[in-house]
Design a protein around this motif. Structure first.
Motif: not given
Ligand code: NDP
Length: 243
Positions: A137-138, A181-182, A233-236
């Motif tokens: 995780i980033t 994921n980010n 994925s990038s989750l905002t």
């Protein structure tokens, strides 16, 4: 007989703010947690003590994310204590801002070193020491996808690089069933935002900033078995922040 799979977690930059909340949350989920810090041993010791007081296991490791050898040594030390990694969270990051005309090259270089080069090296080292089916995780930033704070161009660029890196590394890691994921937080109440918290509160549709624990909840889900089909994925998570 199948060997028990190690449940170890490593949080790069886990001594304050969002990283500390993630470290504590992962410990509550049953992970032994190694966390890195660079400059504030007291904060790191506090997080370790809080985890231990709750019955968890934790160690703190000094490792500057701008230093490739320190990153590799931190992974080695975490594995020596708690076994191969099940979860690694690359949270260490720095924020600086300046108008274009005044942007200093030293600041540009330091932000690239920690927020981009350091993230890649941490992911590379952690992935090499990770269980099959592990979780990377980033912590990026909503600035990768939303403008709105003048002077944040270089910071936003570094976080956009992280989002792209994660999307592409998902392909490298999929054969080992490792997901990556980010999380892209918007304004969160930490030392980074102290100086302009009022501005951020005014501009946020929710009329507040987020709390580190709200980001930690998302990280805990991404680290869980339930998140097995999400990768790249990038989750905002930013309260709906808009320009
Ligand atoms: P804080 O400044 O509160 O905490 C930063 C943490 O990272 C500390 O544990 C710090 O350790 C560690 N760290 C900083 N530089 C290094 C380094 N070179 N090597 C190792 N560890 C380091 O930051 P936040 O909690 O606010 O931010 C965490 C992450 O979330 C960052 O990547 C940031 O960009 C991102 N983010 C934050 C947002 C916010 O609004 N707060 C919004 C969007 C993204 P030490 O205590 O030793 O300095």
């Amino acid at each position: 007989i199948a060997q028990p799979i190690s449940n170890a977690a490593l949080v790069f930059g886990g001594s304050r703010g969002i990283g500390a909340a993630i470290a504590r949350r992962l410990a509550r989920e049953g992970h032994p947690v190694a966390l890195t810090y660079v400059s504030r041993p007291d904060n790191a010791a506090e997080v370790v003590a809080a985890i231990q007081a709750g019955g968890g296991q934790a160690i703190a490791i000094q490792a500057d994310s701008a230093d490739a050898e320190a990153i590799a040594a931190a992974v080695e030390q975490a594995v020596a204590h708690f076994g191969p990694l099940q979860v690694a969270v690359v949270n260490a990051g720095i924020y600086d801002s300046s108008p274009l005309a005044d942007f200093r090259t030293e600041v540009l270089d330091r932000m690239l070193a920690v927020n981009v080069r350091g993230v890649f090296l941490a992911l590379q080292s952690a992935a090499a020491a990770m269980n099959e089916g592990g979780r990377l995780i980033t912590i990026g930033s909503n600035t990768a996808v939303r403008a709105g704070v003048v002077g944040s161009s270089v910071y936003a660029m570094t976080k956009a690089a992280v989002a792209t890196l994660v999307r592409e590394l998902a392909l490298d890691l999929a054969p080992r069933r490792i997901t990556i994921n980010n999380i892209q937080p918007g304004p969160i109440e930490t030392d980074i935002t102290t100086d302009f918290i009022d501005y951020l509160v005014q501009r946020n549709p929710m009329g507040r900033v987020g709390q580190p624990d709200e980001v930690a909840g998302l990280a805990a889900w991404l680290a869980s078995r339930e998140a097995s089909y999400m990768t790249g994925s990038s989750l905002t998570i930013d309260g709906g922040w808009v320009i």
